[in-house]
Scaffold this motif. Sequence first.
Motif, PDB file in Angstrom:
ATOM      1  N   LEU A  40     -89.694  -7.847  -8.397  1.00 58.32           N
ATOM      2  CA  LEU A  40     -90.637  -8.571  -9.237  1.00 58.32           C
ATOM      3  C   LEU A  40     -91.393  -9.593  -8.386  1.00 58.32           C
ATOM      4  O   LEU A  40     -90.785 -10.431  -7.722  1.00 58.32           O
ATOM      5  CB  LEU A  40     -89.900  -9.260 -10.376  1.00 58.32           C
ATOM      6  N   ILE A  41     -92.703  -9.517  -8.412  1.00 60.27           N
ATOM      7  CA  ILE A  41     -93.546 -10.281  -7.510  1.00 60.27           C
ATOM      8  C   ILE A  41     -93.826 -11.669  -8.090  1.00 60.27           C
ATOM      9  O   ILE A  41     -94.187 -11.786  -9.259  1.00 60.27           O
ATOM     10  CB  ILE A  41     -94.880  -9.545  -7.272  1.00 60.27           C
ATOM     11  N   PRO A  42     -93.700 -12.736  -7.307  1.00 60.52           N
ATOM     12  CA  PRO A  42     -94.078 -14.073  -7.796  1.00 60.52           C
ATOM     13  C   PRO A  42     -95.559 -14.123  -8.154  1.00 60.52           C
ATOM     14  O   PRO A  42     -96.376 -13.362  -7.626  1.00 60.52           O
ATOM     15  CB  PRO A  42     -93.767 -14.988  -6.598  1.00 60.52           C
ATOM     16  N   LEU A  43     -95.897 -15.049  -9.061  1.00 62.86           N
ATOM     17  CA  LEU A  43     -97.270 -15.147  -9.569  1.00 62.86           C
ATOM     18  C   LEU A  43     -98.268 -15.364  -8.439  1.00 62.86           C
ATOM     19  O   LEU A  43     -99.361 -14.785  -8.442  1.00 62.86           O
ATOM     20  CB  LEU A  43     -97.362 -16.299 -10.577  1.00 62.86           C
ATOM     21  N   GLY A  44     -97.915 -16.174  -7.450  1.00 62.80           N
ATOM     22  CA  GLY A  44     -98.840 -16.427  -6.350  1.00 62.80           C
ATOM     23  C   GLY A  44     -99.213 -15.174  -5.596  1.00 62.80           C
ATOM     24  O   GLY A  44    -100.389 -14.953  -5.259  1.00 62.80           O
ATOM     25  N   TRP A  45     -98.207 -14.319  -5.328  1.00 63.48           N
ATOM     26  CA  TRP A  45     -98.490 -13.065  -4.624  1.00 63.48           C
ATOM     27  C   TRP A  45     -99.332 -12.128  -5.491  1.00 63.48           C
ATOM     28  O   TRP A  45    -100.167 -11.373  -4.979  1.00 63.48           O
ATOM     29  CB  TRP A  45     -97.199 -12.371  -4.228  1.00 63.48           C
ATOM     30  N   LEU A  46     -99.114 -12.152  -6.813  1.00 66.37           N
ATOM     31  CA  LEU A  46     -99.922 -11.313  -7.700  1.00 66.37           C
ATOM     32  C   LEU A  46    -101.389 -11.718  -7.646  1.00 66.37           C
ATOM     33  O   LEU A  46    -102.283 -10.872  -7.610  1.00 66.37           O
ATOM     34  CB  LEU A  46     -99.407 -11.423  -9.134  1.00 66.37           C
ATOM     35  N   ILE A  47    -101.637 -13.017  -7.667  1.00 62.88           N
ATOM     36  CA  ILE A  47    -103.018 -13.494  -7.621  1.00 62.88           C
ATOM     37  C   ILE A  47    -103.683 -13.081  -6.309  1.00 62.88           C
ATOM     38  O   ILE A  47    -104.836 -12.638  -6.281  1.00 62.88           O
ATOM     39  CB  ILE A  47    -103.049 -15.024  -7.805  1.00 62.88           C
ATOM     40  N   ILE A  48    -102.943 -13.197  -5.202  1.00 65.17           N
ATOM     41  CA  ILE A  48    -103.482 -12.775  -3.903  1.00 65.17           C
ATOM     42  C   ILE A  48    -103.764 -11.271  -3.916  1.00 65.17           C
ATOM     43  O   ILE A  48    -104.804 -10.813  -3.408  1.00 65.17           O
ATOM     44  CB  ILE A  48    -102.493 -13.146  -2.781  1.00 65.17           C
ATOM     45  N   GLY A  49    -102.838 -10.484  -4.492  1.00 66.68           N
ATOM     46  CA  GLY A  49    -103.050  -9.037  -4.560  1.00 66.68           C
ATOM     47  C   GLY A  49    -104.278  -8.671  -5.369  1.00 66.68           C
ATOM     48  O   GLY A  49    -105.053  -7.789  -4.984  1.00 66.68           O
ATOM     49  N   LEU A  50    -104.483  -9.343  -6.510  1.00 69.82           N
ATOM     50  CA  LEU A  50    -105.673  -9.082  -7.318  1.00 69.82           C
ATOM     51  C   LEU A  50    -106.939  -9.470  -6.554  1.00 69.82           C
ATOM     52  O   LEU A  50    -107.966  -8.789  -6.635  1.00 69.82           O
ATOM     53  CB  LEU A  50    -105.587  -9.855  -8.633  1.00 69.82           C
ATOM     54  N   GLY A  51    -106.857 -10.563  -5.793  1.00 68.57           N
ATOM     55  CA  GLY A  51    -107.998 -10.947  -4.966  1.00 68.57           C
ATOM     56  C   GLY A  51    -108.315  -9.898  -3.922  1.00 68.57           C
ATOM     57  O   GLY A  51    -109.488  -9.582  -3.661  1.00 68.57           O
ATOM     58  N   GLY A  52    -107.266  -9.314  -3.333  1.00 69.77           N
ATOM     59  CA  GLY A  52    -107.484  -8.245  -2.359  1.00 69.77           C
ATOM     60  C   GLY A  52    -108.154  -7.041  -2.980  1.00 69.77           C
ATOM     61  O   GLY A  52    -109.047  -6.419  -2.369  1.00 69.77           O
ATOM     62  N   PHE A  53    -107.771  -6.695  -4.210  1.00 68.89           N
ATOM     63  CA  PHE A  53    -108.410  -5.575  -4.896  1.00 68.89           C
ATOM     64  C   PHE A  53    -109.887  -5.847  -5.146  1.00 68.89           C
ATOM     65  O   PHE A  53    -110.743  -4.978  -4.931  1.00 68.89           O
ATOM     66  CB  PHE A  53    -107.686  -5.310  -6.217  1.00 68.89           C
ATOM     67  N   LEU A  54    -110.208  -7.062  -5.585  1.00 68.35           N
ATOM     68  CA  LEU A  54    -111.613  -7.400  -5.849  1.00 68.35           C
ATOM     69  C   LEU A  54    -112.438  -7.353  -4.568  1.00 68.35           C
ATOM     70  O   LEU A  54    -113.605  -6.949  -4.587  1.00 68.35           O
ATOM     71  CB  LEU A  54    -111.692  -8.786  -6.491  1.00 68.35           C
ATOM     72  N   ILE A  55    -111.840  -7.748  -3.457  1.00 68.18           N
ATOM     73  CA  ILE A  55    -112.550  -7.664  -2.174  1.00 68.18           C
ATOM     74  C   ILE A  55    -112.806  -6.208  -1.803  1.00 68.18           C
ATOM     75  O   ILE A  55    -113.886  -5.845  -1.323  1.00 68.18           O
ATOM     76  CB  ILE A  55    -111.741  -8.372  -1.072  1.00 68.18           C
ATOM     77  N   LEU A  56    -111.820  -5.339  -2.060  1.00 64.93           N
ATOM     78  CA  LEU A  56    -111.969  -3.929  -1.696  1.00 64.93           C
ATOM     79  C   LEU A  56    -113.115  -3.248  -2.436  1.00 64.93           C
ATOM     80  O   LEU A  56    -113.748  -2.339  -1.891  1.00 64.93           O
ATOM     81  CB  LEU A  56    -110.658  -3.184  -1.988  1.00 64.93           C
ATOM     82  N   ILE A  57    -113.372  -3.652  -3.684  1.00 67.69           N
ATOM     83  CA  ILE A  57    -114.403  -2.943  -4.459  1.00 67.69           C
ATOM     84  C   ILE A  57    -115.755  -3.646  -4.411  1.00 67.69           C
ATOM     85  O   ILE A  57    -116.652  -3.305  -5.185  1.00 67.69           O
ATOM     86  CB  ILE A  57    -113.961  -2.772  -5.930  1.00 67.69           C
TER      87      ILE A  57
END
Length: 285
Positions: free
Chosen positions: A110-127
């Motif tokens: 289970l991923i901490p909230l901070g890592w989730l936010i970073i992951g979502l940011g990475g997805f937005l950068i990719l697209i």
Amino acid sequence: GLLVLLGSRQRKLGKSAVVWMQLVLSIGTIPLTAGFFGMLSLNAPLANLVAIPLVTFVITPLVLLGMVVTAWWPSIAGLIWSGAAHLLAWLLQMLEGLANFSLSTLYMPLIPLGWLIIGLGGFLILILPRGMPGRWLGLLWLLPMIFYKPSPPAMGEFRVNILDVGQGLASVVQTAQHTLVFDTGPKNSESFDTGEMVVVPWLRGQGISQVGTLMISHADMDHTGGAAAVLSAMTVQNILTGAGVEISAQNPQRCQQGQIWEWDGVTFTVLHPAPDYADLKDNNQ
């Protein structure tokens, strides 16, 4: 914003837009599915690539067409609905086969909230639209989330978690490199098994795939009900059981006063029952 970006890509990609959108959405849901469910479905892109067009452009129109013609030609409507039903049955069979594939699911802590936010940011950068510099950095933003693991206790220390299984008990004791599960909660029906619904997801959420010792205190269903789910989902090295517990797997040993072992500088000792203890009541055992 996501729909706008996908829409602009769709106009440029033409017929490959469906595949592109499925790939983008699959990557984009990695942070969310990992964060909320602790797992990734590896076959979801393939399943959606078949299921969404088939349901949208074939099965649903056939059902609606049958509704339109049933007032005038009931027999024709029956044939149309029968065709839709056969297609749906084939689709469900195909999806079930994908779901049962041994490599269909990747379990993640289970991923901490901070890592989730970073992951979502990475997805937005990719697209981001083509031509925007640094889009490859989005992949780097996803990596910490993918490789995250909860920190175990230090050598010589232990951690105890009591899981919420309602009526009953399920506890987990962790040392630096080992895990003990004490009782597994109730199983009241095929649809309510706390071993499957609570214990196993919690273990996977902590990055645990192997249980050193599974200890079942006694045979009441609110303590032993989830044991089968744990044994099915996890590698269990050793099983200790109390009075009346019947588990056919791995020749379990009976708990007995004086049993002792050490994990990572932590000593475990069984205090009860004594070899000559004669009380026949399960709870007292």
